[in-house]
Design a protein around this motif. Sequence first.
Motif, PDB file in Angstrom:
ATOM      1  N   ALA A  15      18.616  42.455  39.859  1.00  0.00           N
ATOM      2  CA  ALA A  15      19.490  41.760  38.906  1.00  0.00           C
ATOM      3  C   ALA A  15      20.196  40.586  39.588  1.00  0.00           C
ATOM      4  O   ALA A  15      20.358  39.514  38.988  1.00  0.00           O
ATOM      5  CB  ALA A  15      20.511  42.736  38.324  1.00  0.00           C
ATOM      6  N   SER A  16      20.580  40.767  40.835  1.00  0.00           N
ATOM      7  CA  SER A  16      21.236  39.690  41.586  1.00  0.00           C
ATOM      8  C   SER A  16      20.276  38.523  41.827  1.00  0.00           C
ATOM      9  O   SER A  16      20.670  37.351  41.715  1.00  0.00           O
ATOM     10  CB  SER A  16      21.759  40.234  42.917  1.00  0.00           C
ATOM     11  N   ILE A  17      19.018  38.827  42.148  1.00  0.00           N
ATOM     12  CA  ILE A  17      18.010  37.777  42.338  1.00  0.00           C
ATOM     13  C   ILE A  17      17.795  37.015  41.034  1.00  0.00           C
ATOM     14  O   ILE A  17      17.742  35.782  41.028  1.00  0.00           O
ATOM     15  CB  ILE A  17      16.682  38.371  42.861  1.00  0.00           C
ATOM     16  N   GLU A  18      17.708  37.748  39.933  1.00  0.00           N
ATOM     17  CA  GLU A  18      17.528  37.088  38.629  1.00  0.00           C
ATOM     18  C   GLU A  18      18.706  36.151  38.332  1.00  0.00           C
ATOM     19  O   GLU A  18      18.514  35.011  37.899  1.00  0.00           O
ATOM     20  CB  GLU A  18      17.398  38.136  37.523  1.00  0.00           C
ATOM     21  N   ARG A  19      19.907  36.622  38.584  1.00  0.00           N
ATOM     22  CA  ARG A  19      21.096  35.795  38.345  1.00  0.00           C
ATOM     23  C   ARG A  19      21.111  34.577  39.269  1.00  0.00           C
ATOM     24  O   ARG A  19      21.436  33.464  38.843  1.00  0.00           O
ATOM     25  CB  ARG A  19      22.354  36.628  38.544  1.00  0.00           C
ATOM     26  N   TYR A  20      20.744  34.784  40.528  1.00  0.00           N
ATOM     27  CA  TYR A  20      20.704  33.670  41.477  1.00  0.00           C
ATOM     28  C   TYR A  20      19.776  32.567  40.977  1.00  0.00           C
ATOM     29  O   TYR A  20      20.117  31.386  41.017  1.00  0.00           O
ATOM     30  CB  TYR A  20      20.265  34.156  42.858  1.00  0.00           C
ATOM     31  N   PHE A  21      18.598  32.957  40.513  1.00  0.00           N
ATOM     32  CA  PHE A  21      17.637  31.968  40.019  1.00  0.00           C
ATOM     33  C   PHE A  21      18.182  31.227  38.806  1.00  0.00           C
ATOM     34  O   PHE A  21      18.042  30.011  38.706  1.00  0.00           O
ATOM     35  CB  PHE A  21      16.294  32.635  39.690  1.00  0.00           C
ATOM     36  N   GLU A  22      18.836  31.954  37.900  1.00  0.00           N
ATOM     37  CA  GLU A  22      19.380  31.318  36.699  1.00  0.00           C
ATOM     38  C   GLU A  22      20.480  30.318  37.058  1.00  0.00           C
ATOM     39  O   GLU A  22      20.536  29.222  36.503  1.00  0.00           O
ATOM     40  CB  GLU A  22      19.933  32.376  35.749  1.00  0.00           C
ATOM     41  N   GLU A  23      21.358  30.702  37.982  1.00  0.00           N
ATOM     42  CA  GLU A  23      22.524  29.871  38.286  1.00  0.00           C
ATOM     43  C   GLU A  23      22.251  28.781  39.316  1.00  0.00           C
ATOM     44  O   GLU A  23      22.900  27.739  39.284  1.00  0.00           O
ATOM     45  CB  GLU A  23      23.687  30.752  38.743  1.00  0.00           C
ATOM     46  N   ASN A  24      21.329  28.994  40.232  1.00  0.00           N
ATOM     47  CA  ASN A  24      21.125  28.042  41.322  1.00  0.00           C
ATOM     48  C   ASN A  24      19.801  27.291  41.264  1.00  0.00           C
ATOM     49  O   ASN A  24      19.693  26.192  41.809  1.00  0.00           O
ATOM     50  CB  ASN A  24      21.241  28.749  42.678  1.00  0.00           C
ATOM     51  N   MET A  25      18.814  27.871  40.669  1.00  0.00           N
ATOM     52  CA  MET A  25      17.510  27.227  40.611  1.00  0.00           C
ATOM     53  C   MET A  25      17.236  26.653  39.219  1.00  0.00           C
ATOM     54  O   MET A  25      16.204  26.049  38.993  1.00  0.00           O
ATOM     55  CB  MET A  25      16.402  28.232  40.975  1.00  0.00           C
ATOM     56  N   GLU A  26      18.156  26.918  38.311  1.00  0.00           N
ATOM     57  CA  GLU A  26      18.055  26.450  36.927  1.00  0.00           C
ATOM     58  C   GLU A  26      16.732  26.850  36.272  1.00  0.00           C
ATOM     59  O   GLU A  26      16.137  26.093  35.518  1.00  0.00           O
ATOM     60  CB  GLU A  26      18.285  24.934  36.858  1.00  0.00           C
TER      61      GLU A  26
END
Length: 90
Positions: A15-26
């Motif tokens: 879940a943290s990886i998914e959030r990271y991608f959404e917030e930082n990798m757009e």
Amino acid sequence: MTIELPKEARQQAIASIERYFEENMEQRIGNIAAGALLGFFLEEVGPSIYNQAVADAQERLQMRVTELDIEVHEDEFQYWRKYDKKGKGR
């Protein structure tokens, strides 16, 4: 040695990886892709982190062992000293 996470920790990491991608990798990353990425990092980078943690623990324990004689030292041959102190006070 394979590093495995407990089920709940693995789910939180994904879940943290998914959030990271959404917030930082757009961009979004799916659950399966995030799990695969986590697996890659656990296998590829995890051992380096694990080995460093073991080395840090060894260093800490070695420092504690080195200080053991100071921490738990007892003076020897103290029986007569308690009587000598009483005699001097008379």
